[in-house]
Design a protein around this motif. Structure first.
Motif, PDB file in Angstrom:
ATOM      1  N   GLU A   1      51.095   6.785  12.273  1.00 43.76           N
ATOM      2  CA  GLU A   1      51.103   7.524  13.718  1.00 43.76           C
ATOM      3  C   GLU A   1      49.479   8.458  13.587  1.00 43.76           C
TER       4      GLU A   1
ATOM      5  N   HIS B   1      58.114  12.110  12.344  1.00 43.33           N
ATOM      6  CA  HIS B   1      56.753  11.627  12.056  1.00 43.33           C
ATOM      7  C   HIS B   1      56.006  11.649  13.577  1.00 43.33           C
TER       8      HIS B   1
ATOM      9  N   GLU C   1      55.698   5.552   8.640  1.00 47.16           N
ATOM     10  CA  GLU C   1      55.587   5.708   9.968  1.00 47.16           C
ATOM     11  C   GLU C   1      54.389   7.242  10.094  1.00 47.16           C
TER      12      GLU C   1
ATOM     13  N   LYS D   1      62.334  -0.639  18.086  1.00 44.07           N
ATOM     14  CA  LYS D   1      62.201   0.687  17.545  1.00 44.07           C
ATOM     15  C   LYS D   1      62.660   1.903  18.366  1.00 44.07           C
TER      16      LYS D   1
ATOM     17  N   GLY E   1      55.529  -2.156  15.580  1.00 47.93           N
ATOM     18  CA  GLY E   1      56.695  -1.696  14.984  1.00 47.93           C
ATOM     19  C   GLY E   1      57.189  -2.864  14.135  1.00 47.93           C
TER      20      GLY E   1
ATOM     21  N   VAL F   1      60.881   0.573  11.329  1.00 45.86           N
ATOM     22  CA  VAL F   1      59.945   1.502  11.127  1.00 45.86           C
ATOM     23  C   VAL F   1      59.017   1.092  12.441  1.00 45.86           C
ATOM     24  N   SER F   2      58.256   2.289  12.956  1.00 43.79           N
ATOM     25  CA  SER F   2      57.280   2.278  13.715  1.00 43.79           C
ATOM     26  C   SER F   2      56.131   2.178  12.983  1.00 43.79           C
ATOM     27  N   THR F   3      54.919   1.582  13.500  1.00 39.70           N
ATOM     28  CA  THR F   3      53.696   1.582  12.891  1.00 39.70           C
ATOM     29  C   THR F   3      52.530   1.922  13.959  1.00 39.70           C
TER      30      THR F   3
END
Length: 402
Positions: free
Chosen positions: A163, A52, A159, A355, A330, A323-325
């Motif tokens: 991103e 991602h 993600e 993360k 995250g 998860v990263s946001t």
């Protein structure tokens, strides 16, 4: 009973250079006299958990295999077309062959072929390095005001949406039902709030499944039409059909059926690891969190058989799903060892830091195993509930066949 082929020049072939296969190949070199070959279609190790970021332009997600593999591992750039278990030979797409004494089956998983009309023609998948590079090119080529639609409510979809939204893109996330279905409801609400702050429009609930994809529109089951100049597809994963083509027993999804030592139900010389393994028909969640210890365990099973010892049974335990946001936030969802979401989670900047630390340490673990084979150990994270899970699975099977 354990089988011993002798330590000298024992040929061990690993099919697949993902997290499980790379870990297994590196760990196998701890045995002097083991000739280890890794078969992989590309010369790069792919950090799949960063694809991602590749789409978003913040990481290239790939490393030269020469930097990742242990010294002495032979890399064959090819794909396996079939396994001849009777003759102990892997047949390659190029027409060549590789003989083995033991084989580690670690072919991983990829995006499931979409059955939604138009998706194969007008949506960009994200499951491989090549997919992600094409998706990034499509996003980069689109005007700044272009509408981007991400289909899929799992970590990759979330993600990727975050991103791109953080980069200023107009993003709609089509969940097909529930956002982040694995997560605890509290963590799910926090995740939805973060996506809202980023400007991501989340379409969830009844009727939110994609029903058709065209060049400029994603049509949902309830009839809604979502404008989409670029459609990214992250819904569903499947395993390659190599085991099926080779006449080896699999579960319904095509994962290689093994016992609890990860040894194939058809051959004591074949061991499976990662997303493509189905120990006792009860597979672990497809994830690098499972792939790394399963790769390690598969290598230990092979090494035990070479030494004439009895391999131990698998008991991989889980810790969390993260998860990263975007790059600044995250969410780390804590989990029980048998892989159920707990109420507790860590979000915001702390979640992002955790993360990133997990992504970094995952790759560093492979490097450490390459330099010091046998040094990476997950024995402290064990699932004590697997025996009960297997018993329940057996009861369901008996009930279906009665």
């Amino acid at each position: 009973m354990a089988e011993n082929t002798g330590a000298a020049n024992t040929r061990v072939v690993v099919i697949g250079g993902g997290y499980a296969g790379t870990m297994a190949a590196n760990r196998l070199t701890r045995r002097e006299g083991a000739a280890v070959t890794l078969i992989n279609p590309r010369p790069q190790f792919v950090e799949r958990i960063r694809l991602h970021q590749l789409v978003g332009g913040t990481h290239d997600a790939a490393h030269d295999f020469r930097d990742v593999l242990a010294e002495g591992v032979r890399l064959v750039l090819d794909s396996a077309s079939r396994i001849d278990a009777a003759e102990h030979v892997v047949l390659l797409e190029s027409g060549g062959t590789v003989e083995y004494d033991y084989l580690v089956y670690a072919v991983g998983s990829s995006g499931a072929r979409p059955t939604v009309p138009g998706a194969a023609d007008f949506a960009q998948p994200l499951s491989t390095l090549e997919d992600a590079r094409r998706a990034r090119a499509a996003v980069d080529a689109a005007p700044a005001a272009a509408a981007v639609t991400v289909v899929g409510a799992g970590p990759t979809g979330i993600e990727t949406a975050a991103e791109l939204a953080e980069r200023g893109r107009t993003v709609t996330l089509v969940t097909g039902g529930v956002l982040a279905p694995y997560f605890h409801p509290g963590a799910r609400r926090a995740l939805a709030a973060r996506l809202s702050r980023l400007g991501v429009e989340v379409l969830d609930g009844a009727g939110s499944r994609a029903a058709e994809v065209s060049r400029a529109v994603v049509r949902l089951e309830d009839g809604r039409e979502v404008r989409s100049d670029v459609t990214l597809w992250t819904a569903g994963f499947a395993v390659p059909d190599l085991a099926v083509r080779s006449g080896l027993r699999t579960d319904a999804a095509g994962r290689l059926l093994t016992d609890e030592t990860l040894t194939s139900a058809d051959s004591p010389r074949i061991v499976a690891a990662g997303d493509s393994a189905a120990p006792s028909g009860v597979a672990y969640r497809m994830s690098c969190q499972a792939a790394l210890p399963l790769g390690s365990h598969a290598a230990d099973t092979v090494l035990a058989r070479i030494a004439g010892a009895t391999p131990r049974e698998v008991a991989v335990g889980f810790v969390a799903q993260c998860v990263s946001t975007g790059r600044r936030a995250g969410l780390l969802q804590l989990a029980s060892s048998d892989d159920h979401a707990k109420k507790s989670f860590v979000g915001g900047r702390s979640g992002a830091a955790l993360k990133e630390a997990i992504c970094w340490s995952t790759y560093q673990g492979l490097l450490l195993e390459a330099k010091h084979p046998g040094s990476v150990n997950w024995a402290f994270i064990r699932d004590g509930h697997r025996a009960g899970l297997l018993e329940a699975s057996h009861r369901r099977y008996v009930a279906r066949t009665a």
